[in-house]
Design a protein around this motif. Structure first.
Motif, short mmCIF file in Angstrom:
data_model
loop_
_atom_site.label_atom_id
_atom_site.label_comp_id
_atom_site.label_asym_id
_atom_site.label_seq_id
_atom_site.Cartn_x
_atom_site.Cartn_y
_atom_site.Cartn_z
N SER A 111 30.24 23.98 -0.44
CA SER A 111 31.37 23.21 0.11
C SER A 111 31.52 21.87 -0.62
O SER A 111 32.63 21.41 -0.86
CB SER A 111 31.19 22.98 1.61
OG SER A 111 29.97 22.30 1.88
N ASP A 112 30.39 21.26 -0.99
CA ASP A 112 30.45 19.99 -1.72
C ASP A 112 31.02 20.20 -3.12
O ASP A 112 31.81 19.38 -3.61
CB ASP A 112 29.05 19.37 -1.83
CG ASP A 112 28.50 18.95 -0.48
OD1 ASP A 112 29.30 18.69 0.44
OD2 ASP A 112 27.26 18.89 -0.33
N GLU A 121 34.74 20.80 -2.85
CA GLU A 121 35.47 19.58 -2.49
C GLU A 121 35.73 18.72 -3.72
O GLU A 121 36.75 18.04 -3.81
CB GLU A 121 34.64 18.81 -1.45
CG GLU A 121 35.43 17.76 -0.66
CD GLU A 121 35.35 16.40 -1.32
OE1 GLU A 121 36.26 15.58 -1.08
OE2 GLU A 121 34.38 16.14 -2.06
N GLN A 134 39.04 18.93 -5.73
CA GLN A 134 40.23 18.24 -5.23
C GLN A 134 40.12 16.73 -5.44
O GLN A 134 40.96 15.97 -4.93
CB GLN A 134 40.43 18.57 -3.76
CG GLN A 134 40.64 20.06 -3.52
CD GLN A 134 40.85 20.41 -2.06
OE1 GLN A 134 40.84 19.54 -1.18
NE2 GLN A 134 41.03 21.67 -1.77
N ARG A 135 39.09 16.29 -6.17
CA ARG A 135 38.95 14.88 -6.52
C ARG A 135 39.08 14.77 -8.05
O ARG A 135 38.15 15.08 -8.78
CB ARG A 135 37.61 14.32 -6.05
CG ARG A 135 37.42 14.36 -4.54
CD ARG A 135 36.40 13.34 -4.08
NE ARG A 135 35.16 13.38 -4.83
CZ ARG A 135 34.07 14.05 -4.46
NH1 ARG A 135 34.09 14.75 -3.34
NH2 ARG A 135 32.98 14.03 -5.19
#
Length: 457
Positions: free
Chosen positions: A182-183, A186, A189-190
């Protein structure tokens, strides 16, 4: 499992190899044979494809089980648990294969058929494709959950616009971080994060397509005031001014638009696209300003910047003429602001050497409901706030003497119409002085860090 196990234990190498080859061959033939007869979206196609994949996985797992059996039989201290574990995988695949064959027989009795076996097979096929290994400490349930999560992530990356090359790079990276999937996701999207950089670099898109993808993902649009708004992805807060991503993005912009960003040089490109790419620099500036202010200690912006410069070289020799403006109401008083850039010359900061504060439009612009602009009646373009608006820093797509004017200087000319309306209005009042050698009054007073007053002791 005992029956299969006994077969493996009693078999000769050639027998096992033949059995595995037959299973794999049948699977491959099944996949090829049914392709012309079904729509790729039909249930029949999906079911037969899964059965074919199961046969291949079964054959490969059976062969691996035999190899582990042979290896363990040659070593007196061999761990039989490895063989037992592989046999469990073989048995699991055999069960899935039987379930698949039974499901196909009941193809038209949809209410009586459990199709979850297809999901399990597709997950294992995904693991095979990317060489994803189950760790000794991870349970079967946890591993299957990770595989399904990875497949779902790959689908979402495709929906976000990434091509197969980028998605494959993500999968190859993520398979080493199953515990923190999940990290890792994520980070996609950065913009500018290590994972985002990995996808950006691996993508097979053209330079122009890559630039467009970043703009699309960040939700770039020009509002009614001619200002770029970003409503999608955000920059990674930990992306530094010297980041590799910023270097690669700048290089990609240059490759995509080799004639620069002047609309006159790009008649086949819409002015709005050029305006978005030009103004995108100001959001990079905001990220750089936030980074220095957030992660470094100091009483002033300059002190924080110098702390940052202790580990990442800064240049103090760039001309600051365009960042020291005057107007009819505010006379020219020499150089007060100085330009400081990263070693690569792309990211820059404008510092008021007397106060130690950054001179930036981001201390004037306001944010409201996710939009950037001026939302009060106090601002006037001929005020000192308007002065900051035009003296502000500006990320550079190139510091090459031949390219810099094409990508950074000419597009910033108010007459080109690529700046936002607030800056264009302010530039009408705030002018830049010419050099003394050309009959003007500007002299570069600060050419190195030691010229700053804070070092006079």
């Amino acid at each position: 499992m005992a029956k299969i196990k006994n077969v493996v234990l009693a078999s000769q190498k050639r027998d096992v190899a033949d059995a595995c080859a037959r299973a794999i061959g049948v699977g491959e033939q099944l996949i090829e044979a049914m392709r012309p007869h079904y729509s790729v979206e039909s249930l029949e196609y999906i079911a037969y494809l899964a059965v074919g994949r199961t046969m291949i996985l079964y054959g490969e797992s059976l062969e691996l089980a035999y190899q582990k059996h042979v290896k363990s039989s040659r070593r007196t201290n061999a761990n039989s648990k490895v063989f037992e574990r592989q046999m469990q995988i073989v048995e699991s695949l055999e069960n899935l294969l039987n379930t698949g064959l039974q499901s196909i027989e009941k193809m038209h009795q949809l209410s009586d058929v459990d199709w979850t076996w297809i999901t399990q097979i597709n997950a294992r096929w995904y693991a095979r494709k990317f060489g994803i290994q189950q760790s000794a400490t991870m349970t079967d349930q946890a591993f299957n959950r990770c595989l399904l999560e990875l497949m779902n992530m790959a689908h979402r990356l495709m929906e976000a616009g990434w091509d197969q090359s980028a998605i494959q790079a993500y999968s190859n990276h993520a398979k080493h971080h199953l515990e923190t999937l999940s990290d890792i996701y994520e980070e996609t999207q950065r913009v500018g994060s290590p994972t985002y950089l990995r996808l950006f670099h691996a993508s097979g898109y053209s330079a122009k397509e890559k630039v467009a993808l970043v703009m699309q993902q960040m939700g770039a649009r020009i509002d009614t005031n001619g200002m770029l708004q970003l409503t999608g992805y955000r920059f990674d807060p930990q992306m530094p001014p010297h980041s590799v991503f910023l270097e690669r993005f700048a290089a990609t912009v240059k490759a995509a638009y080799p004639r620069g960003l002047d609309s006159e040089k790009n008649p086949d490109v819409s002015k709005e696209v050029l305006k978005i790419i030009h103004q995108f620099r100001m959001y990079i500036d905001r990220q750089n300003i936030r980074y220095v202010r957030m992660f470094f200690e100091g009483a002033t912006d300059l002190e924080k910047l110098l702390v940052y410069g202790q580990t990442h070289r800064l240049l103090f020799s760039q001309t600051s003429r365009l960042h020291n403006r005057f107007s009819d109401q505010h006379a020219f008083s020499g150089q007060i602001n100085d330009k400081v850039t990263t070693k690569n010359g792309l990211s820059e900061f404008i510092v008021n050497v007397e106060t130690g504060e950054f001179v930036t439009q981001w201390d004037v612009l306001q944010e409201k409901n996710g939009q950037v602009g001026i939302f009060s009646d106090d601002y006037q373009p001929d005020s000192l706030a308007g002065k900051k608006m035009v003296e502000t820093e500006s990320f550079n797509y190139s510091k090459n003497p031949q390219e810099h004017p094409l990508f950074d200087v000419i597009p910033a000319n108010a007459k080109k119409g690529l700046e936002h309306d607030l800056k264009i209005a302010a530039k009408k009042y705030w002018k830049s002085e010419t050099w003394v050698v050309n009959g003007g009054r500007y002299v570069e007073k600060y050419t190195k860090k030691s010229d700053y007053k804070i070092f006079e002791k």
